[in-house]
Write an enzyme that holds these catalytic residues in place. Structure first.
Site, short mmCIF file in Angstrom:
data_model
loop_
_atom_site.label_atom_id
_atom_site.label_comp_id
_atom_site.label_asym_id
_atom_site.label_seq_id
_atom_site.Cartn_x
_atom_site.Cartn_y
_atom_site.Cartn_z
CD GLN A 165 -0.99 -0.72 3.76
OE1 GLN A 165 -1.98 -0.51 3.75
NE2 GLN A 165 -0.20 -1.14 4.67
CG HIS A 220 -5.75 3.07 19.21
ND1 HIS A 220 -4.90 4.24 18.82
CD2 HIS A 220 -5.58 2.30 18.31
CE1 HIS A 220 -4.45 3.96 17.39
NE2 HIS A 220 -4.98 2.75 17.35
CG ASP A 226 -1.52 2.37 14.55
OD1 ASP A 226 -1.88 1.79 15.72
OD2 ASP A 226 -2.58 2.14 13.63
N GLY A 269 -3.11 -11.56 8.21
CA GLY A 269 -4.00 -12.14 9.28
C GLY A 269 -4.68 -13.19 9.04
CG ASP A 278 -6.41 -1.41 14.71
OD1 ASP A 278 -7.37 -0.94 14.10
OD2 ASP A 278 -5.27 -1.12 15.06
N1 AG3 Z 1 -8.03 1.18 11.49
C1 AG3 Z 1 -9.43 1.52 11.09
C2 AG3 Z 1 -9.26 3.04 10.12
C3 AG3 Z 1 -10.64 2.99 9.19
C4 AG3 Z 1 -10.57 4.21 8.58
N2 AG3 Z 1 -11.37 4.50 7.41
C5 AG3 Z 1 -11.27 5.52 6.47
N3 AG3 Z 1 -10.52 6.57 7.18
N4 AG3 Z 1 -11.63 5.65 5.55
C6 AG3 Z 1 -7.49 2.28 12.20
C7 AG3 Z 1 -6.10 1.66 12.62
C8 AG3 Z 1 -5.45 2.21 13.73
N5 AG3 Z 1 -4.74 1.63 14.84
#
Ligand code: AG3
Length: 286
Positions: free
Chosen positions: A33, A64, A88, A140, A157
């Protein structure tokens, strides 16, 4: 007038969230990505994956704390916890505050995310050196097939269910999570915005419900995510999330509390309908 730099995430084809950028700290493409870390005036440092805001220093604590403490305090004494995604380190930081957790496994597909967070977001990645933590760089969906009866809590997550994260939203994956959990284990997954992703939220919730005997949706506000209202789906083999059994409450939390835990499960009627409705006619078309 100074030249202004703005970052915009198109949250829907017709609506965007824009933040004024002080500095671009990182912009690179990995095998998986595009990763960007931007220093923004409003929200401080921000992690962006494939153009989508993942976390900002200003509001990361809500997401979180809510994705971690709701399952971790539903279980009376979680000792082994698996995080899928979450490179992260924000979820790991929350888990690491439990003294009785003995083992944390973080399975992240992209080492570039962990490196970016370690380098530019120390307040979020600060627990990635916890001696109880093992980091595995793997998909995963693939990893979960290798686990059996191993974890008290699994936290998914993930990013949005496109490209690399798609496999983390399917029934086969949730079955794998079920098997990876101990007999009274609990899982939680981020399940998107009820305003903009209603259909996806419903289908994901239904998939989790077919696999787990108890499944419940809860909500939390995340200002920098699409629509600002975010959902999480919890699947439990035994413990009731509405009566958290955990006696330990980590200190110095900024959003989660015992009261917030209970209130997060109270759903507005339009979200309740979304979960019940077969046809999807009540799902917003945005
Ligand atoms: N994971 C979910 C983020 C989704 C946000 N979507 C968007 N911006 N379109 C977050 C990871 C944080 N540890």
């Amino acid at each position: 007038m100074d030249t202004e730099l703005w970052f915009t995430e198109k949250q829907t084809p017709a609506l965007g969230l824009s933040l004024k950028v002080k500095e671009t700290l990182l912009r690179c493409r990995t095998q998986f990505q595009e990763i960007a870390v931007l220093d923004t005036l409003q929200c401080g440092r921000m992690l962006v994956l494939d153009g989508m805001v993942q976390t900002t220093v200003a509001d990361e604590y809500v997401y979180h704390e809510m994705i971690a403490h709701v399952p971790l305090r539903t279980h009376p004494v979680p000792r082994s916890v698996l995080v899928i995604g979450g490179g992260d380190g924000g979820v790991v930081r929350e888990i690491s505050s439990y003294p009785h957790v003995q083992k944390i496994v973080l399975v992240e597909i992209d080492a570039g995310v962990v490196e970016a967070a370690r380098r530019f977001m120390p307040e979020i990645s600060c627990a990635l050196n916890d001696p109880r933590l093992e980091i595995i760089y793997k998909d995963g969906a693939e990893f979960i097939r290798t686990c059996n009866d191993a974890f008290d809590v699994v936290i998914v997550d993930s990013t949005e269910p496109v490209a690399i994260a798609e496999g983390l939203f399917g029934t086969a994956f949730y079955k794998g999570v079920f098997d990876a959990l101990k007999k009274d284990g609990i899982m939680v997954a981020q399940t998107e915005s009820p305003f903009y992703n209603g259909l996806l939220l419903r289908s994901t919730f239904q998939r989790i419900s077919t696999v787990f005997p108890r499944s419940l949706l809860y909500l939390a506000p995340v200002p920098t995510y699409p629509s600002g209202l975010w959902s999480f789906t919890l699947g439990s083999k035994s413990f009731n999330p509405l009566e958290p059994a955990g006696a330990y409450l980590p200190p110095d939390l900024r959003f989660y509390s015992a009261e917030i835990h209970r209130s997060a499960f109270i759903l507005p009627p339009f979200v309740q309908e979304l979960l019940q409705n077969e046809s999807g006619i009540n799902s917003p078309v945005i």
